[in-house]
Design a protein around this motif. Structure first.
Motif, PDB file in Angstrom:
ATOM      1  N   UNK A  71     -22.588   5.608 -57.734  1.00 58.24           N
ATOM      2  CA  UNK A  71     -21.444   4.767 -58.082  1.00 58.24           C
ATOM      3  C   UNK A  71     -21.116   4.860 -59.573  1.00 58.24           C
ATOM      4  N   UNK A  72     -22.149   4.919 -60.398  1.00 52.32           N
ATOM      5  CA  UNK A  72     -21.926   5.042 -61.836  1.00 52.32           C
ATOM      6  C   UNK A  72     -21.319   6.403 -62.186  1.00 52.32           C
ATOM      7  N   UNK A  73     -21.737   7.446 -61.479  1.00 48.40           N
ATOM      8  CA  UNK A  73     -21.137   8.766 -61.677  1.00 48.40           C
ATOM      9  C   UNK A  73     -19.655   8.730 -61.305  1.00 48.40           C
ATOM     10  N   UNK A 111     -21.154  27.864 -59.196  1.00 53.14           N
ATOM     11  CA  UNK A 111     -20.585  28.389 -60.432  1.00 53.14           C
ATOM     12  C   UNK A 111     -19.838  27.292 -61.190  1.00 53.14           C
ATOM     13  N   UNK A 112     -19.189  26.413 -60.443  1.00 52.72           N
ATOM     14  CA  UNK A 112     -18.443  25.327 -61.073  1.00 52.72           C
ATOM     15  C   UNK A 112     -19.346  24.156 -61.417  1.00 52.72           C
ATOM     16  N   UNK A 113     -20.398  23.979 -60.632  1.00 51.30           N
ATOM     17  CA  UNK A 113     -21.321  22.860 -60.834  1.00 51.30           C
ATOM     18  C   UNK A 113     -22.645  23.419 -61.348  1.00 51.30           C
ATOM     19  N   UNK A 114     -22.591  23.965 -62.541  1.00 51.72           N
ATOM     20  CA  UNK A 114     -23.731  24.718 -63.085  1.00 51.72           C
ATOM     21  C   UNK A 114     -24.905  23.838 -63.487  1.00 51.72           C
ATOM     22  N   UNK A 115     -24.711  22.531 -63.563  1.00 53.01           N
ATOM     23  CA  UNK A 115     -25.802  21.638 -63.970  1.00 53.01           C
ATOM     24  C   UNK A 115     -26.529  21.059 -62.760  1.00 53.01           C
ATOM     25  N   UNK A 116     -26.448  21.756 -61.638  1.00 50.59           N
ATOM     26  CA  UNK A 116     -27.006  21.210 -60.397  1.00 50.59           C
ATOM     27  C   UNK A 116     -28.512  20.972 -60.483  1.00 50.59           C
ATOM     28  N   UNK A 117     -29.250  21.858 -61.132  1.00 53.17           N
ATOM     29  CA  UNK A 117     -30.710  21.678 -61.220  1.00 53.17           C
ATOM     30  C   UNK A 117     -31.054  20.391 -61.968  1.00 53.17           C
ATOM     31  N   UNK A 118     -30.384  20.184 -63.104  1.00 49.68           N
ATOM     32  CA  UNK A 118     -30.627  18.972 -63.889  1.00 49.68           C
ATOM     33  C   UNK A 118     -30.175  17.739 -63.115  1.00 49.68           C
ATOM     34  N   UNK A 119     -29.081  17.875 -62.382  1.00 52.11           N
ATOM     35  CA  UNK A 119     -28.540  16.748 -61.618  1.00 52.11           C
ATOM     36  C   UNK A 119     -29.484  16.369 -60.479  1.00 52.11           C
ATOM     37  N   UNK A 120     -29.853  17.341 -59.660  1.00 50.37           N
ATOM     38  CA  UNK A 120     -30.658  17.072 -58.469  1.00 50.37           C
ATOM     39  C   UNK A 120     -32.057  16.592 -58.833  1.00 50.37           C
ATOM     40  N   UNK A 121     -32.664  17.199 -59.835  1.00 52.49           N
ATOM     41  CA  UNK A 121     -34.043  16.862 -60.172  1.00 52.49           C
ATOM     42  C   UNK A 121     -34.215  15.788 -61.217  1.00 52.49           C
ATOM     43  N   UNK A 122     -33.121  15.329 -61.808  1.00 56.31           N
ATOM     44  CA  UNK A 122     -33.210  14.431 -62.953  1.00 56.31           C
ATOM     45  C   UNK A 122     -33.896  13.107 -62.688  1.00 56.31           C
ATOM     46  N   UNK A 123     -33.548  12.430 -61.601  1.00 52.82           N
ATOM     47  CA  UNK A 123     -34.130  11.114 -61.324  1.00 52.82           C
ATOM     48  C   UNK A 123     -35.620  11.234 -61.028  1.00 52.82           C
ATOM     49  N   UNK A 124     -35.983  12.200 -60.192  1.00 54.14           N
ATOM     50  CA  UNK A 124     -37.396  12.391 -59.858  1.00 54.14           C
ATOM     51  C   UNK A 124     -38.198  12.755 -61.097  1.00 54.14           C
ATOM     52  N   UNK A 125     -37.630  13.577 -61.953  1.00 49.36           N
ATOM     53  CA  UNK A 125     -38.329  13.990 -63.175  1.00 49.36           C
ATOM     54  C   UNK A 125     -38.518  12.806 -64.122  1.00 49.36           C
ATOM     55  N   UNK A 126     -37.509  11.966 -64.231  1.00 53.54           N
ATOM     56  CA  UNK A 126     -37.617  10.779 -65.075  1.00 53.54           C
ATOM     57  C   UNK A 126     -38.741   9.871 -64.596  1.00 53.54           C
ATOM     58  N   UNK A 127     -38.819   9.676 -63.298  1.00 55.31           N
ATOM     59  CA  UNK A 127     -39.878   8.832 -62.731  1.00 55.31           C
ATOM     60  C   UNK A 127     -41.244   9.480 -62.931  1.00 55.31           C
ATOM     61  N   UNK A 146     -25.798  14.788 -54.547  1.00 55.45           N
ATOM     62  CA  UNK A 146     -26.212  13.379 -54.557  1.00 55.45           C
ATOM     63  C   UNK A 146     -27.302  13.141 -53.512  1.00 55.45           C
ATOM     64  N   UNK A 147     -27.106  13.688 -52.323  1.00 59.78           N
ATOM     65  CA  UNK A 147     -28.091  13.513 -51.248  1.00 59.78           C
ATOM     66  C   UNK A 147     -29.421  14.185 -51.605  1.00 59.78           C
ATOM     67  N   UNK A 148     -29.346  15.380 -52.169  1.00 57.44           N
ATOM     68  CA  UNK A 148     -30.564  16.097 -52.554  1.00 57.44           C
ATOM     69  C   UNK A 148     -31.297  15.360 -53.673  1.00 57.44           C
ATOM     70  N   UNK A 149     -30.549  14.762 -54.577  1.00 54.85           N
ATOM     71  CA  UNK A 149     -31.164  14.006 -55.670  1.00 54.85           C
ATOM     72  C   UNK A 149     -31.912  12.798 -55.124  1.00 54.85           C
ATOM     73  N   UNK A 150     -31.305  12.108 -54.181  1.00 57.24           N
ATOM     74  CA  UNK A 150     -31.951  10.954 -53.566  1.00 57.24           C
ATOM     75  C   UNK A 150     -33.231  11.371 -52.842  1.00 57.24           C
ATOM     76  N   UNK A 151     -33.174  12.498 -52.124  1.00 61.98           N
ATOM     77  CA  UNK A 151     -34.349  12.984 -51.401  1.00 61.98           C
ATOM     78  C   UNK A 151     -35.473  13.362 -52.359  1.00 61.98           C
ATOM     79  N   UNK A 152     -35.113  13.974 -53.495  1.00 58.96           N
ATOM     80  CA  UNK A 152     -36.126  14.351 -54.483  1.00 58.96           C
ATOM     81  C   UNK A 152     -36.783  13.114 -55.086  1.00 58.96           C
TER      82      UNK A 152
END
Length: 206
Positions: free
Chosen positions: A162-164, A59-75, A128-134
């Motif tokens: 680190x940038x985050x 509820x507090x981290x509502x942008x989780x989908x964009x966060x977790x999938x963002x790097x993989x989607x960009x690639x 962060x870990x889930x984003x790296x795995x994706x």
């Protein structure tokens, strides 16, 4: 048309729940707000809240989908001739320019709420870990399984982590968003340029 209206109503409900949750968290503190409190404020059933947000932290981290999938989607969406590193660098600098909350831009009160809650800090670490795995999965799908995609994803994920953290630290320090953006553009450019000799030729799209 019916399906479209149904989807729009679901999105409106989700946004309302998220808005009410954020308001309550900022007013009372994250740990003092319950799922029942959020449901009452949003005028929905408690089960409706958990259907959209299975965990209170989400509820507090509502942008989780964009966060977790963002790097993989960009690639995955990068054009021909572009390496994974180049695509991620370009996407990060674009996110800095628009002061995207996904990379850490937020009101200082919100940043304090996140960093002040061990539960939210732990959940953010999971993201962060889930984003790296994706990202590793996407690289492996393109280049083949094994150590290289996991190693590259770990390095690129660490740079983004680190940038985050740098963005969040500057927000907490009370710096102006424009000042943060200038600093992050410089830091991001440095981070990706340091990785260029090792990963600049990796995963170049044919």
């Amino acid at each position: 048309m019916t399906a479209g209206l149904r989807a729009m109503k679901k999105q409106q409900t989700r946004e309302n729940i998220s808005h009410q949750a954020t308001r309550l968290f900022l007013e009372r503190g994250y740990d003092k707000v319950t799922i029942a409190d959020v449901a009452a404020a949003a005028q929905v059933a408690k089960m409706t809240v958990t259907n959209y947000f299975p965990r209170k932290e989400d509820l507090a981290l509502d942008l989780s989908d964009a966060f977790v999938g963002g790097l993989a989607r960009t690639v995955a969406e990068r054009p021909s001739g572009r390496s994974a590193l180049a695509a991620l660098k370009e996407a990060f600098l674009a996110a800095v320019a628009r002061k995207d909350p996904v990379i850490g831009f937020a009101p200082v009160e919100f940043a304090r709420m996140i960093t002040g809650s061990p539960a939210l800090v732990a959940r953010l670490r999971e993201f962060h870990d889930e984003r790296e795995a994706a990202l590793a999965a996407q690289l492996a799908a393109e280049t083949g399984p094994g150590l290289p995609p996991r190693l590259v994803a770990a390095q690129l994920g660490a740079a983004h982590r680190l940038l985050f953290d740098e963005t969040l630290a500057r927000v907490l320090d009370g710096q102006d968003p424009d000042e943060i953006a200038r600093a992050l553009a410089e830091a991001g450019t440095l981070a990706f340029d340091l990785l260029e000799p090792s990963f600049g030729s990796y995963a170049i799209r044919a």
